[in-house]
Design an enzyme around this catalytic site. Structure first.
Site, PDB file in Angstrom:
ATOM      1  N   SER A 160      41.500  40.844  26.745  1.00 19.00           N
ATOM      2  CA  SER A 160      42.228  41.577  27.776  1.00 19.00           C
ATOM      3  C   SER A 160      43.710  41.269  27.668  1.00 19.00           C
ATOM      4  CB  SER A 160      41.723  41.154  29.159  1.00 19.00           C
ATOM      5  OG  SER A 160      42.576  41.618  30.190  1.00 19.00           O
ATOM      6  N   TYR A 186      41.340  33.166  34.275  1.00 19.18           N
ATOM      7  CA  TYR A 186      40.915  34.369  33.557  1.00 19.18           C
ATOM      8  C   TYR A 186      41.726  34.530  32.277  1.00 19.18           C
ATOM      9  CZ  TYR A 186      40.107  39.348  32.606  1.00 19.18           C
ATOM     10  OH  TYR A 186      39.793  40.541  32.001  1.00 19.18           O
TER      11      TYR A 186
END
Length: 307
Positions: A160, A186
């Site tokens: 990501s 994350y």
């Protein structure tokens, strides 16, 4: 890396477009987390091209419903369901032990995002790191012989642009000293996934196994369950069909034959950046996510964790 790979596709391209004309008959694929979002669309595209596809999913009942639908949509009956919870190393080990024969395509697609509170998973490791990265590392390692047996395999890891929010902090992977930060955790897990592609490609490319990582784009899926939904402005969003395009391209397109250890977005290789872009939609991969020393260090540390 001076020469970036360029394809004839862009951010508006769909999975169906990037795989058009590709024949995957006789190829076997495993896709983790293929019960929703881009995992389902990735499975559909590969199945439509003739691949034998295994949906490796945490909830087999949900997987069976998806598989039944995909068999109808793709016209391909060779869609299977197997239990796999990448947050549980026992589940990963069972899956890899049960696998037999070659594996041509592994798509590490499953993931979790921005858990609001610190949770610990495998071995006491921070849950996003344990799920997004460590479980997929163990999966790839466990399927290594099957990938090598394929005589030309691809490992595709869905990272990501979130990786731009944190490198891997080797001295405090699990927030034992730092205050927990959902976005930072994350980001760290997504950087680790890029480093997995870098080191897997370095170690395994001589055996025909090529590995790449990617950012799929901003897509409204179940991934945002802890964020209150997708916050990206509409002009920068993608449909699920567009979001799966880069995964499918890296998994199946002959245009990337022999290419590995790289990070793609919008179906093209992303440029390296030395600071997080301040404008939405600007592509880029952090230099630390492609750093060979970081990749080797993380691989060795992860192998120790699993031993």
């Amino acid at each position: 890396m001076s020469d970036l790979f360029r394809s004839p596709f862009d951010r508006n391209s769909t999975a169906a477009q990037v795989i058009d004309g590709v024949d995957l008959s006789g190829k076997r694929a495993v896709i983790t987390g293929a019960t929703s979002g881009i995992g389902v669309e990735t499975a559909h595209a590969l199945a439509f091209a003739g691949a034998d596809v295994t949906l490796a999913v945490r909830r087999p009942d949900a997987g069976e419903a998806v598989a039944a639908d995909l068999r109808v949509r793709s016209g391909n009956d060779a869609i299977h369901v197997a239990h796999l919870d990448v947050s549980d190393l026992d589940s990963v080990n069972t899956f890899t032990a049960d696998w037999s024969g070659p594996l041509h395509i592994l798509v590490n697609n499953a993931g979790i995002m921005m858990l609001p509170e610190l949770e610990r998973g495998t071995g006491g490791h921070e849950q996003q790191f344990a799920t997004n990265y460590l479980g997929h590392f163990a999966l790839a390692l466990g399927l290594y012989r099957a990938l090598a047996e394929a005589g030309g395999a691809r490992v595709v890891t869905v990272s990501s642009s979130g990786h731009l929010f944190s490198p891997v902090v080797f001295d405090d992977l699990d927030y034992r000293f730092r205050p927990y930060d959902a976005l930072g955790a994350y980001g760290q897990s997504k950087t680790a996934e890029v480093l997995l592609a870098v080191e897997a490609d370095r170690r395994w490319s001589d055996e025909g196994i090529r590995a790449n990582a990617l950012h799929p784009g901003a897509i409204a899926t179940n991934l945002q369950r802890h964020t209150g939904g997708l916050k990206t402005p509409e002009p920068y969003r993608k449909s699920i069909e567009q979001g799966a395009a880069t995964s499918v391209f890296l998994a199946a397109s002959p245009l990337v034959e022999g290419i590995g250890g790289r990070y793609f977005e919008d179906v093209n290789e992303a440029p390296r950046v030395t600071a997080r872009p301040t404008e939405l939609g600007v592509p880029g991969v952090a230099a630390y996510a492609l750093d060979a020393a970081n990749a080797e260090r993380l691989w060795n540390l992860s192998a120790t964790i699993l031993s």
